[in-house]
Design a protein around this motif. Structure first.
Motif, PDB file in Angstrom:
ATOM      1  N   SER A  69       7.717   1.236  -7.678  1.00 25.70           N
ATOM      2  CA  SER A  69       6.635   2.191  -7.424  1.00 25.70           C
ATOM      3  C   SER A  69       5.482   1.546  -6.666  1.00 25.70           C
ATOM      4  O   SER A  69       4.803   2.208  -5.889  1.00 25.70           O
ATOM      5  CB  SER A  69       6.137   2.794  -8.738  1.00 25.70           C
ATOM      6  OG  SER A  69       5.348   1.886  -9.486  1.00 25.70           O
ATOM      7  N   ARG A  70       5.276   0.257  -6.874  1.00 26.60           N
ATOM      8  CA  ARG A  70       4.257  -0.449  -6.095  1.00 26.60           C
ATOM      9  C   ARG A  70       4.651  -0.487  -4.619  1.00 26.60           C
ATOM     10  O   ARG A  70       3.794  -0.407  -3.731  1.00 26.60           O
ATOM     11  CB  ARG A  70       4.066  -1.870  -6.641  1.00 26.60           C
ATOM     12  CG  ARG A  70       3.480  -1.897  -8.039  1.00 26.60           C
ATOM     13  CD  ARG A  70       3.564  -3.285  -8.659  1.00 26.60           C
ATOM     14  NE  ARG A  70       2.683  -4.227  -7.974  1.00 26.60           N
ATOM     15  CZ  ARG A  70       2.652  -5.537  -8.233  1.00 26.60           C
ATOM     16  NH1 ARG A  70       3.481  -6.051  -9.144  1.00 26.60           N
ATOM     17  NH2 ARG A  70       1.840  -6.328  -7.581  1.00 26.60           N
ATOM     18  N   TYR A  90       3.790   2.827  -3.159  1.00 19.30           N
ATOM     19  CA  TYR A  90       2.352   2.872  -2.861  1.00 19.30           C
ATOM     20  C   TYR A  90       2.074   2.270  -1.487  1.00 19.30           C
ATOM     21  O   TYR A  90       1.321   2.824  -0.686  1.00 19.30           O
ATOM     22  CB  TYR A  90       1.580   2.114  -3.944  1.00 19.30           C
ATOM     23  CG  TYR A  90       0.099   1.981  -3.671  1.00 19.30           C
ATOM     24  CD1 TYR A  90      -0.811   2.872  -4.221  1.00 19.30           C
ATOM     25  CD2 TYR A  90      -0.392   0.950  -2.867  1.00 19.30           C
ATOM     26  CE1 TYR A  90      -2.170   2.750  -3.965  1.00 19.30           C
ATOM     27  CE2 TYR A  90      -1.740   0.825  -2.605  1.00 19.30           C
ATOM     28  CZ  TYR A  90      -2.629   1.718  -3.155  1.00 19.30           C
ATOM     29  OH  TYR A  90      -3.972   1.605  -2.889  1.00 19.30           O
ATOM     30  N   VAL A 109       0.684   5.107   0.742  1.00 24.13           N
ATOM     31  CA  VAL A 109      -0.778   5.102   0.615  1.00 24.13           C
ATOM     32  C   VAL A 109      -1.394   3.986   1.454  1.00 24.13           C
ATOM     33  O   VAL A 109      -2.250   4.223   2.310  1.00 24.13           O
ATOM     34  CB  VAL A 109      -1.210   4.959  -0.862  1.00 24.13           C
ATOM     35  CG1 VAL A 109      -2.737   4.941  -0.975  1.00 24.13           C
ATOM     36  CG2 VAL A 109      -0.633   6.092  -1.693  1.00 24.13           C
ATOM     37  N   ARG A 136      -5.334  -1.690  -0.605  1.00 18.35           N
ATOM     38  CA  ARG A 136      -6.106  -1.482  -1.825  1.00 18.35           C
ATOM     39  C   ARG A 136      -7.601  -1.376  -1.491  1.00 18.35           C
ATOM     40  O   ARG A 136      -8.089  -2.065  -0.582  1.00 18.35           O
ATOM     41  CB  ARG A 136      -5.883  -2.629  -2.806  1.00 18.35           C
ATOM     42  CG  ARG A 136      -4.423  -2.808  -3.236  1.00 18.35           C
ATOM     43  CD  ARG A 136      -3.998  -1.746  -4.217  1.00 18.35           C
ATOM     44  NE  ARG A 136      -2.581  -1.884  -4.594  1.00 18.35           N
ATOM     45  CZ  ARG A 136      -1.972  -1.086  -5.470  1.00 18.35           C
ATOM     46  NH1 ARG A 136      -2.647  -0.108  -6.064  1.00 18.35           N
ATOM     47  NH2 ARG A 136      -0.684  -1.247  -5.739  1.00 18.35           N
TER      48      ARG A 136
END
Length: 306
Positions: free
Chosen positions: A33-34, A37, A41, A254
């Motif tokens: 899932s990272r 991301y 994202v 991030r």
């Protein structure tokens, strides 16, 4: 002539591929899932950052990331960024046979060429920066013009050699068998735009359970200061230089790292003679200024820029 300072981002879109091929998270849904991301994202946030500062970067895209995130990678392509090779599942080349390396290179080269409207990639980054002894020949045969995996320089491009020979210490044999200097091979026409672990966001800023040297909780201002100190020294001591940075949507997508990048970009832009460029421009500038030695093996099909 005015001085020339060329700085640029190489963006490695490791995403899910990184967890499959290198990071040891292939059996962990949370780690996968990272990677999602990063693709869905982090990539879009970096595109927004580059658009804000009018920066064209080089995105090194594993085949797995290209096929898993086609919509996001199309946004990268359509924004005018350079696209380069980075394996398929971020598999370390040193763990593969020569045939496996060839198969990965052929497949990802074809994938990226088709995706980029028939324009083949010019540059390559080996996963983990681990190019193999046979890797130089493979890249030349594929027509790749520059590599971004080796570290014999930090602020100047150079031509990669093929066939360097060194002797590992064999403690089961007599000392005379390894007490020999490195023998340099032959320079090729493959430009090296040097990589640099100290200009890479991942080791200090991303936590990887299976990697003992990963941290993830380093203050971004410490990394920012390190980058600024390196740039300051080179700006003071060298008339012309390159400054290639390696970042990842996994890390630099991030919020806290994006703020660091904004501060760093704005600080760099207070200096005169600075150009933000994709890595192919660093390679082309070096090649035009320093032609390869006579008889050097050139990338297949290479045609000098007019």
């Amino acid at each position: 002539m005015p001085r020339k300072v060329m700085i640029g981002f190489g963006v490695d879109v490791d995403a899910v591929a990184g967890w499959l091929g290198s990071y040891g998270g292939e059996d962990c849904p949370s780690d996968i899932s990272r990677g999602m991301y990063a693709g869905e994202v982090g990539t879009l946030r970096l595109l927004k950052l580059f658009d804000k500062y009018n920066i064209k970067a080089t995105w090194f895209i594993p085949g797995h990331s290209l096929e898993t995130f086609p919509e996001q990678m199309a946004k990268v392509r359509d924004a005018g960024h350079e696209l380069g090779l980075h394996g398929y599942s971020h598999e370390n080349p040193t763990s593969l046979t020569p045939q496996q390396q060839t198969d990965v290179l052929n497949h990802t080269f074809d994938l990226l060429t088709k995706f980029n409207h028939g324009n083949p990639p010019k540059g390559s980054v080996a996963p983990w920066f681990d190019i193999t002894n046979e890797g130089v020949t493979m890249l030349l045969e594929k027509g790749i013009e520059y590599d971004h995996s080796n570290m014999a320089r930090d602020s100047q491009a150079y031509y990669l050699r093929d066939g360097d020979l060194w002797h590992k210490v064999d403690r089961s044999a007599g000392a005379h068998t390894w007490m020999q200097p490195l023998k340099r091979g032959q320079e090729t026409g493959l430009v090296e735009v040097p990589a640099n672990w100290y200009l890479d966001d991942m080791p200090p800023l991303m936590f990887i359970k299976a990697s003992p040297n990963s941290q993830g909780w380093v203050n971004t201002r410490d990394v920012e200061d390190l980058w600024k100190d390196m740039f300051t020294y080179l700006y003071r001591e060298e008339e012309n230089f390159i400054f290639p940075l390696t970042i990842h949507p996994d890390v630099s997508g991030r919020p806290h790292v994006l703020l660091m990048l904004e501060r760093f970009i704005e600080w760099v832009n207070t200096h005169e003679h600075v150009q933000w460029v994709p890595l192919i421009e660093m390679s082309n500038e070096f090649r035009a200024r320093c032609p390869p030695p006579a008889g050097a093996r050139m990338p297949a099909g290479f045609q000098p820029s007019s």
